[in-house]
Design an enzyme around this catalytic site. Structure first.
Site, PDB file in Angstrom:
ATOM      1  N   ARG A 152      24.516  24.083  74.560  1.00  0.00           N
ATOM      2  CA  ARG A 152      24.953  25.133  74.700  1.00  0.00           C
ATOM      3  C   ARG A 152      26.417  25.255  74.844  1.00  0.00           C
ATOM      4  O   ARG A 152      27.020  26.551  74.788  1.00  0.00           O
ATOM      5  CB  ARG A 152      24.257  26.068  76.164  1.00  0.00           C
ATOM      6  CG  ARG A 152      22.898  25.839  76.125  1.00  0.00           C
ATOM      7  CD  ARG A 152      22.340  26.909  75.041  1.00  0.00           C
ATOM      8  NE  ARG A 152      21.018  26.906  75.055  1.00  0.00           N
ATOM      9  CZ  ARG A 152      20.313  27.762  74.360  1.00  0.00           C
ATOM     10  NH1 ARG A 152      21.172  28.355  73.062  1.00  0.00           N
ATOM     11  NH2 ARG A 152      18.721  27.909  74.095  1.00  0.00           N
ATOM     12  N   GLU A 195      25.514  37.810  67.902  1.00  0.00           N
ATOM     13  CA  GLU A 195      25.839  36.233  68.517  1.00  0.00           C
ATOM     14  C   GLU A 195      27.360  36.171  68.912  1.00  0.00           C
ATOM     15  O   GLU A 195      28.077  36.767  67.885  1.00  0.00           O
ATOM     16  CB  GLU A 195      25.371  35.536  67.322  1.00  0.00           C
ATOM     17  CG  GLU A 195      25.404  33.861  68.106  1.00  0.00           C
ATOM     18  CD  GLU A 195      24.594  32.867  67.212  1.00  0.00           C
ATOM     19  OE1 GLU A 195      23.284  33.323  67.051  1.00  0.00           O
ATOM     20  OE2 GLU A 195      25.086  32.083  66.900  1.00  0.00           O
ATOM     21  N   TYR A 217      13.256  23.952  72.850  1.00  0.00           N
ATOM     22  CA  TYR A 217      12.482  24.993  72.427  1.00  0.00           C
ATOM     23  C   TYR A 217      11.030  24.568  72.060  1.00  0.00           C
ATOM     24  O   TYR A 217      10.724  23.573  71.480  1.00  0.00           O
ATOM     25  CB  TYR A 217      13.158  25.730  71.411  1.00  0.00           C
ATOM     26  CG  TYR A 217      14.157  26.500  71.461  1.00  0.00           C
ATOM     27  CD1 TYR A 217      14.647  27.221  72.836  1.00  0.00           C
ATOM     28  CD2 TYR A 217      15.120  26.939  70.500  1.00  0.00           C
ATOM     29  CE1 TYR A 217      15.701  27.996  72.854  1.00  0.00           C
ATOM     30  CE2 TYR A 217      16.065  27.855  70.506  1.00  0.00           C
ATOM     31  CZ  TYR A 217      16.595  28.341  71.793  1.00  0.00           C
ATOM     32  OH  TYR A 217      17.579  29.077  72.221  1.00  0.00           O
ATOM     33  N   ARG A 237      18.797  18.600  59.837  1.00  0.00           N
ATOM     34  CA  ARG A 237      19.632  18.141  61.050  1.00  0.00           C
ATOM     35  C   ARG A 237      19.131  17.189  61.857  1.00  0.00           C
ATOM     36  O   ARG A 237      19.891  16.176  62.098  1.00  0.00           O
ATOM     37  CB  ARG A 237      20.060  19.614  61.747  1.00  0.00           C
ATOM     38  CG  ARG A 237      21.202  19.318  63.018  1.00  0.00           C
ATOM     39  CD  ARG A 237      21.966  20.299  63.560  1.00  0.00           C
ATOM     40  NE  ARG A 237      20.927  21.457  64.007  1.00  0.00           N
ATOM     41  CZ  ARG A 237      21.245  22.609  64.641  1.00  0.00           C
ATOM     42  NH1 ARG A 237      22.448  22.856  64.593  1.00  0.00           N
ATOM     43  NH2 ARG A 237      20.510  23.626  64.917  1.00  0.00           N
ATOM     44  N   TYR A 247      16.243  28.860  58.438  1.00  0.00           N
ATOM     45  CA  TYR A 247      16.875  28.236  59.308  1.00  0.00           C
ATOM     46  C   TYR A 247      16.083  26.995  59.838  1.00  0.00           C
ATOM     47  O   TYR A 247      16.539  26.124  60.578  1.00  0.00           O
ATOM     48  CB  TYR A 247      16.919  29.392  60.566  1.00  0.00           C
ATOM     49  CG  TYR A 247      17.536  28.629  61.883  1.00  0.00           C
ATOM     50  CD1 TYR A 247      18.861  27.994  62.051  1.00  0.00           C
ATOM     51  CD2 TYR A 247      16.662  28.717  63.192  1.00  0.00           C
ATOM     52  CE1 TYR A 247      19.309  27.682  63.240  1.00  0.00           C
ATOM     53  CE2 TYR A 247      17.248  28.540  64.187  1.00  0.00           C
ATOM     54  CZ  TYR A 247      18.284  27.904  64.252  1.00  0.00           C
ATOM     55  OH  TYR A 247      18.910  27.151  65.577  1.00  0.00           O
TER      56      TYR A 247
END
Ligand code: 3EB
Length: 351
Positions: free
Chosen positions: A227, A334, A214, A161, A154
């Site tokens: 979000r 999730e 983060y 990305r 991840y």
């Protein structure tokens, strides 16, 4: 638009129902995703459907998430990207075999390189076609929590990305899309995306640190997503809520307690939707009118997750369950959601 029509409309079908759509019914299909376990890719020629290998946590056949738009559509392909578009929207998807993408730069894992390549191609397409905003991205790849090249996959994905955003001169904070990133059972990098010429407003969650902020304990590059994303499509406010987990601040809460994690997800979704309602001009989004997709890590937790969701709402809501690994090893569930577009719930009532 006639009653029952919209710029954006969602339906869920089984793979066989999708295969049996008449030309009249499939004329409005933008594209979508088919989730099934080791099943064949749906052979809807010319329509961009992403095939994702995911087990159902119960004994269901699988789910095809089918996005429609009732404005004239045309199809196209640019390299690996298959897409459908109209004046307002472009839906596209691509699958890359990470081993076939040349990891040319020293120290880059194949997944990182594949991710960077995929996003660069997406941006090149959107720039060429004049779609100013990436509204929603769905990311799926196998072994999301596995480690290779000394780093979790991840996190490799997050590096690739972010590199692509930077390479295209895009901010990695402002204008980033709503998204999700889940572990599929098998397969390379599978990405679907919805872009628009409309303006998209990124919405952050007051209960959560923005993912793009983060701290580095979650990886050397931050996850590049908002979000939620809000846009006005043909006079309707549409909201995509990103994959939402049991994270408050930046920390995972309720280790090992799937029921509490589910409740935390729902509280987080409620908070981001409340924030969207504050920022939207017209919208008054209601949680019980949203469409939900729930990813459960352990199939044996399905009954508990289902119960928590049913208890949260005082009437039935539209929910699809899938089995997937979540992007932190300590996350068990999730939930993503969307609203404002037409949904299966609207079918019976006039527009
Ligand atoms: C989180 O909040 C949980 O990397 O695109 C949720 C939604 C998550 C999107 C992504 C990751 C992504 O950090 C994980």
């Amino acid at each position: 638009m006639k009653p029952g029509e919209a710029i954006l409309r969602l339906e869920y079908l089984s793979a066989s129902q999708l295969a049996e759509l008449t030309p009249a019914e499939s004329g409005s299909v933008l594209g979508g995703m088919c989730f099934s376990h080791q099943a064949m890719a749906p052979s809807k020629l010319g329509l961009p459907f992403l095939s994702v290998d995911m087990a159902m946590p119960s004994s269901e056949e699988g789910h095809c998430e089918v996005w429609h738009s009732d404005e004239p559509l045309t199809s196209g392909q640019l390299g690996a990207i298959r897409y459908r578009q109209n004046e307002t929207l472009l839906f596209g998807c691509l699958s890359l075999d990470e081993m076939a993408v040349n990891a040319s730069k020293e120290g880059h894992s194949p997944l990182q390189s594949a991710t960077e390549t995929a996003y660069q191609r997406i941006f090149a397409l959107l720039e060429a076609q004049g779609y100013t905003s990436l509204f929603r991205v769905w990311n799926y790849f196998s072994g999301i929590n596995a480690e290779s090249h000394h780093i979790e996959r991840y996190r490799q994905f997050n590096i690739g990305r972010q590199e692509a955003f930077l390479a295209h001169g895009r901010s990695v904070i402002d204008g980033v899309p709503a998204a999700c990133a889940l572990g599929s059972a098998t397969g390379g990098l599978n990405i679907a995306f919805l872009a628009t010429r409309a303006k998209v407003l990124g919405i952050e969650n007051p209960r959560q640190v923005s993912a793009y902020h983060y701290p580095s304990q979650y990886g050397p590059r931050t996850p590049t997503f908002a979000r939620a994303g809000l846009a006005n499509l043909g006079g309707r406010d549409v909201l995509f809520v990103s994959g939402t987990a049991s994270i408050v601040g930046h920390q995972t809460l309720h280790h090992g307690d799937v029921a509490a994690q589910t409740r935390e997800c729902l509280q987080n979704i409620a908070a981001v939707v409340e924030e969207a309602n504050r920022q939207a001009t017209q919208a008054d989004f209601r949680l019980d009118q949203f469409v939900y997709k729930v990813y459960v890590r352990n199939p044996e937790n399905l009954a508990q997750v289902r119960r928590e969701i049913a208890d949260y709402f005082d009437k039935p809501v539209s929910v699809v369950f899938l089995q997937a690994d979540i992007c932190r090893a300590d996350l068990l569930v999730e939930i993503e959601a969307s609203g404002g577009h037409l949904t299966p719930l609207d079918k019976s009532k006039p527009d």
